[in-house]
Design an enzyme around this catalytic site. Structure first.
Site, PDB file in Angstrom:
ATOM      1  N   LYS A 155       1.066  -0.973   0.105  1.00  0.00           N
ATOM      2  CA  LYS A 155      -0.004  -0.764   0.166  1.00  0.00           C
ATOM      3  C   LYS A 155       1.006   0.835  -0.212  1.00  0.00           C
ATOM      4  O   LYS A 155       0.810   2.170  -0.985  1.00  0.00           O
ATOM      5  CB  LYS A 155      -0.881  -0.557   1.361  1.00  0.00           C
ATOM      6  N   ILE A 156       2.083   1.377   0.951  1.00  0.00           N
ATOM      7  CA  ILE A 156       2.606   2.372   1.222  1.00  0.00           C
ATOM      8  C   ILE A 156       3.450   3.021  -0.126  1.00  0.00           C
ATOM      9  O   ILE A 156       3.569   3.979  -1.075  1.00  0.00           O
ATOM     10  CB  ILE A 156       3.430   2.242   2.220  1.00  0.00           C
ATOM     11  N   ASP A 175       9.606  -6.478  -5.926  1.00  0.00           N
ATOM     12  CA  ASP A 175       8.286  -7.108  -4.881  1.00  0.00           C
ATOM     13  C   ASP A 175       8.778  -8.298  -5.141  1.00  0.00           C
ATOM     14  O   ASP A 175       7.863  -9.088  -6.607  1.00  0.00           O
ATOM     15  CB  ASP A 175       7.412  -6.225  -4.889  1.00  0.00           C
ATOM     16  N   CYS A 202       9.441  -2.120   2.721  1.00  0.00           N
ATOM     17  CA  CYS A 202       8.885  -3.625   2.217  1.00  0.00           C
ATOM     18  C   CYS A 202       8.766  -3.899   3.650  1.00  0.00           C
ATOM     19  O   CYS A 202       9.218  -3.290   5.125  1.00  0.00           O
ATOM     20  CB  CYS A 202      10.302  -4.492   1.918  1.00  0.00           C
ATOM     21  N   THR A 229      11.560   4.706   6.025  1.00  0.00           N
ATOM     22  CA  THR A 229      10.244   4.432   6.453  1.00  0.00           C
ATOM     23  C   THR A 229       9.551   3.904   6.792  1.00  0.00           C
ATOM     24  O   THR A 229       8.666   3.771   7.507  1.00  0.00           O
ATOM     25  CB  THR A 229       8.701   6.286   6.352  1.00  0.00           C
ATOM     26  N   SER A 230      10.235   2.416   6.742  1.00  0.00           N
ATOM     27  CA  SER A 230       9.048   0.836   7.189  1.00  0.00           C
ATOM     28  C   SER A 230       9.686   0.525   8.559  1.00  0.00           C
ATOM     29  O   SER A 230       8.982   0.657   9.564  1.00  0.00           O
ATOM     30  CB  SER A 230      10.159   0.225   6.088  1.00  0.00           C
ATOM     31  N   ARG A 231      10.932   0.031   8.402  1.00  0.00           N
ATOM     32  CA  ARG A 231      11.621  -0.385   9.527  1.00  0.00           C
ATOM     33  C   ARG A 231      13.388  -0.132   9.598  1.00  0.00           C
ATOM     34  O   ARG A 231      14.558  -1.002   8.647  1.00  0.00           O
ATOM     35  CB  ARG A 231      11.364  -2.345   9.914  1.00  0.00           C
ATOM     36  N   ASP A 255      13.480   7.490   8.625  1.00  0.00           N
ATOM     37  CA  ASP A 255      12.489   7.330   9.980  1.00  0.00           C
ATOM     38  C   ASP A 255      12.805   6.965  11.274  1.00  0.00           C
ATOM     39  O   ASP A 255      11.718   6.807  11.919  1.00  0.00           O
ATOM     40  CB  ASP A 255      11.376   7.619   9.460  1.00  0.00           C
ATOM     41  N   GLU A 260      16.004   2.074  17.446  1.00  0.00           N
ATOM     42  CA  GLU A 260      15.291   3.143  17.951  1.00  0.00           C
ATOM     43  C   GLU A 260      14.731   2.854  18.971  1.00  0.00           C
ATOM     44  O   GLU A 260      14.058   3.649  19.482  1.00  0.00           O
ATOM     45  CB  GLU A 260      14.722   3.240  16.406  1.00  0.00           C
ATOM     46  N   HIS A 292      10.196   8.201  14.108  1.00  0.00           N
ATOM     47  CA  HIS A 292       9.575   7.070  13.459  1.00  0.00           C
ATOM     48  C   HIS A 292       7.279   8.114  13.665  1.00  0.00           C
ATOM     49  O   HIS A 292       7.490   7.611  14.418  1.00  0.00           O
ATOM     50  CB  HIS A 292       9.413   6.267  14.642  1.00  0.00           C
TER      51      HIS A 292
HETATM   52  P1  NAD Z   1       2.243  -3.980   2.461  1.00  0.00           P
HETATM   53  O1  NAD Z   1       1.634  -5.406   3.506  1.00  0.00           O
HETATM   54  O2  NAD Z   1       0.987  -3.709   2.440  1.00  0.00           O
HETATM   55  O3  NAD Z   1       3.698  -3.862   1.698  1.00  0.00           O
HETATM   56  C1  NAD Z   1       4.342  -4.838   2.372  1.00  0.00           C
HETATM   57  C2  NAD Z   1       4.703  -5.740   0.540  1.00  0.00           C
HETATM   58  O4  NAD Z   1       6.358  -5.489   0.524  1.00  0.00           O
HETATM   59  C3  NAD Z   1       4.239  -6.474  -0.098  1.00  0.00           C
HETATM   60  O5  NAD Z   1       3.397  -6.040  -1.217  1.00  0.00           O
HETATM   61  C4  NAD Z   1       5.512  -7.412  -0.367  1.00  0.00           C
HETATM   62  O6  NAD Z   1       5.257  -8.312  -0.743  1.00  0.00           O
HETATM   63  C5  NAD Z   1       6.348  -7.215  -0.097  1.00  0.00           C
HETATM   64  N1  NAD Z   1       7.814  -7.704   0.444  1.00  0.00           N
HETATM   65  C6  NAD Z   1       7.553  -8.128   1.267  1.00  0.00           C
HETATM   66  N2  NAD Z   1       8.711  -9.750   1.060  1.00  0.00           N
HETATM   67  C7  NAD Z   1       9.604  -8.562   0.853  1.00  0.00           C
HETATM   68  C8  NAD Z   1      10.495  -9.191   0.033  1.00  0.00           C
HETATM   69  N3  NAD Z   1      11.945  -9.372   0.239  1.00  0.00           N
HETATM   70  N4  NAD Z   1      11.820  -7.362  -0.616  1.00  0.00           N
HETATM   71  C9  NAD Z   1      10.733  -6.774  -1.182  1.00  0.00           C
HETATM   72  N5  NAD Z   1       9.910  -6.701  -0.820  1.00  0.00           N
HETATM   73  C10 NAD Z   1       9.090  -7.328  -0.085  1.00  0.00           C
HETATM   74  O7  NAD Z   1       2.729  -3.343   3.996  1.00  0.00           O
HETATM   75  P2  NAD Z   1       2.388  -0.985   4.016  1.00  0.00           P
HETATM   76  O8  NAD Z   1       1.731  -0.612   4.581  1.00  0.00           O
HETATM   77  O9  NAD Z   1       2.588  -0.872   2.455  1.00  0.00           O
HETATM   78  O10 NAD Z   1       3.380  -0.633   4.541  1.00  0.00           O
HETATM   79  C11 NAD Z   1       5.251  -1.241   4.258  1.00  0.00           C
HETATM   80  C12 NAD Z   1       5.932  -1.556   5.601  1.00  0.00           C
HETATM   81  O11 NAD Z   1       6.325   0.195   6.035  1.00  0.00           O
HETATM   82  C13 NAD Z   1       5.460  -1.819   7.267  1.00  0.00           C
HETATM   83  O12 NAD Z   1       5.831  -3.088   6.683  1.00  0.00           O
HETATM   84  C14 NAD Z   1       5.529  -0.493   8.349  1.00  0.00           C
HETATM   85  O13 NAD Z   1       7.388  -1.592   8.583  1.00  0.00           O
HETATM   86  C15 NAD Z   1       6.371   0.413   7.819  1.00  0.00           C
HETATM   87  N6  NAD Z   1       5.783   1.674   7.868  1.00  0.00           N
HETATM   88  C16 NAD Z   1       6.045   2.302   8.818  1.00  0.00           C
HETATM   89  C17 NAD Z   1       5.090   3.516  10.052  1.00  0.00           C
HETATM   90  C18 NAD Z   1       6.086   4.546  10.253  1.00  0.00           C
HETATM   91  O14 NAD Z   1       5.328   5.104  10.901  1.00  0.00           O
HETATM   92  N7  NAD Z   1       7.030   4.949   9.187  1.00  0.00           N
HETATM   93  C19 NAD Z   1       4.110   3.120   9.400  1.00  0.00           C
HETATM   94  C20 NAD Z   1       3.477   1.980   8.571  1.00  0.00           C
HETATM   95  C21 NAD Z   1       3.826   1.050   8.337  1.00  0.00           C
END
Ligand code: NAD
Length: 335
Positions: A155-156, A175, A202, A229-231, A255, A260, A292
């Site tokens: 989604k993001i 992906d 991811c 901005t993921s982990r 982020d 952290e 974050h």
């Molecule tokens: P999502 O589940 O919609 O999408 C994750 C995508 O990553 C999927 O398409 C999946 O197939 C892909 N993926 C899985 N394994 C992978 C790999 N080995 N290589 C590449 N891609 C891979 O998740 P989302 O809602 O888009 O969120 C993404 C990440 O953002 C979350 O996992 C979360 O850690 C992080 N997040 C951060 C914040 C923040 O405040 N900084 C807020 C929300 C989410």
């Protein structure tokens, strides 16, 4: 009233949850402490706990929660790498989350990091406040026509790709489960080699741990911009610092950070930061760190409260748990 113990509470959490809790018939006891094996005992009397990204929901914590009568763990976030799902399943405690609250909030924050790094507006703000109107050192570059590499097109990632395409960037993606027909998917190594900007979207899993490492940083273009901005643990921070020092990486917008949990969301402005790696990153002129906060918008906080309380209501009413986390992949417990 069904009671939930709410950990790692911040003032903004209370505003949104308090405004909705009555409508869902949920009583909330707020704790400022993070959830961990020591603090888990505080939830005595609550059938649910509400937890966040830096809580430690290890096997030990789950065991204390179980002993204290907790029946459900509600994550008020999307990620769940900090939860021992096996331990929760063995204790028959379902774990629910908020899978989708505002991809725009995170994607737009990622854009803020990118534009700030490239056009140095954070430095210009400080300079002009000091009546210094010099432009020396502020030369940026156009994003139009540059290549963005998105790792993870959920989604993001898809939302960020769309925004950047709107600015005239070429977007390539990696992906293992491609989901957007309009995107050009390429192998990971090719993404590293072709991108001017790399953005991580991811989840943190055993496959994605340190996906940015000394090997991948040898493949990237000179002066690449890295956004996370993921982990935090998607990046080997020591390797990133080395690549910034040699000039291979031109900028990093972070982020999230591997270590952290001890620091983010807390105020250390009156003390010495006891983390040399974080201190080094903060000192680097082409690194921008936020704490974050990519999720922190009015819309996202409203949805987080609404969906979390809805998840708890469904549990207490014995209804199907739409947002239950199924243990289908090996997520890392701790960053
Ligand atoms: P999502 O589940 O919609 O999408 C994750 C995508 O990553 C999927 O398409 C999946 O197939 C892909 N993926 C899985 N394994 C992978 C790999 N080995 N290589 C590449 N891609 C891979 O998740 P989302 O809602 O888009 O969120 C993404 C990440 O953002 C979350 O996992 C979360 O850690 C992080 N997040 C951060 C914040 C923040 O405040 N900084 C807020 C929300 C989410």
């Amino acid at each position: 009233m069904c009671k939930a113990a709410f950990f790692d509470t911040k003032p903004y959490d209370k505003i949104y949850f308090d405004s909705m809790k009555q409508a869902y018939g949920i009583e909330i006891e707020y704790f400022e402490s993070k959830l961990n094996p020591q603090t888990a005992v505080m939830c005595g009397g609550a059938r649910a706990v509400v937890a966040f990204v830096n809580d430690d929901i290890s096997r030990e914590t789950v065991s204390v929660l179980k002993e204290n009568g907790v029946e459900v763990i509600a994550m008020r976030c999307a990620g769940y790498n900090n939860v021992d799902l096996s331990a929760a399943a063995e204790a028959s405690i379902p774990v629910v989350r908020v899978p989708d609250y505002s991809p725009h909030a995170v994607a737009e924050h990622t854009l803020a990091l990118l534009l700030t790094l490239v056009r140095k507006t954070h430095k210009a703000y400080i300079r002009t406040r000091d009546s210094n109107f010099s432009l020396n050192g502020f030369v940026g570059f156009d994003l139009f026509g540059k290549t963005l590499g998105v790792i993870g097109t959920g989604k993001i990632g898809r939302t960020f790709a769309e925004i950047c395409r709107g600015m005239g960037m070429d977007v390539i993606a990696y992906d293992p489960r491609p989901s957007d027909k309009r995107l050009e998917y390429v192998p990971l190594e090719e993404l590293f080699e072709r991108s001017d900007v790399i953005s991580l979207h991811c989840p943190l899993t055993s496959e994605t741990y340190h996906i940015i490492n000394s090997y991948s940083l040898r493949l990237v273009k000179d002066k690449v911009i890295i956004l996370n901005t993921s982990r935090g643990a998607l990046i080997d921070t020591e390797a990133l610092i080395e690549a910034i020092k040699t000039g291979k990486v031109g900028g990093a917008g972070l982020d999230v950070y591997e270590e952290e949990s001890e620091f983010f969301y807390e105020d250390f402005s009156e003390s010495i930061l006891r983390n040399d790696v974080l201190s080094r990153l903060i000192m680097m002129p082409n690194v921008l760190i936020t704490s974050h906060q990519a999720f922190l918008t009015h819309e996202a906080l409203s949805r987080i409260a609404e969906i979390t309380l809805g998840n708890l209501r469904s549990f207490f009413d014995g209804k199907p748990l739409e947002n239950e986390i199924k243990q289908n992949k090996k997520l890392l417990r701790k960053e």
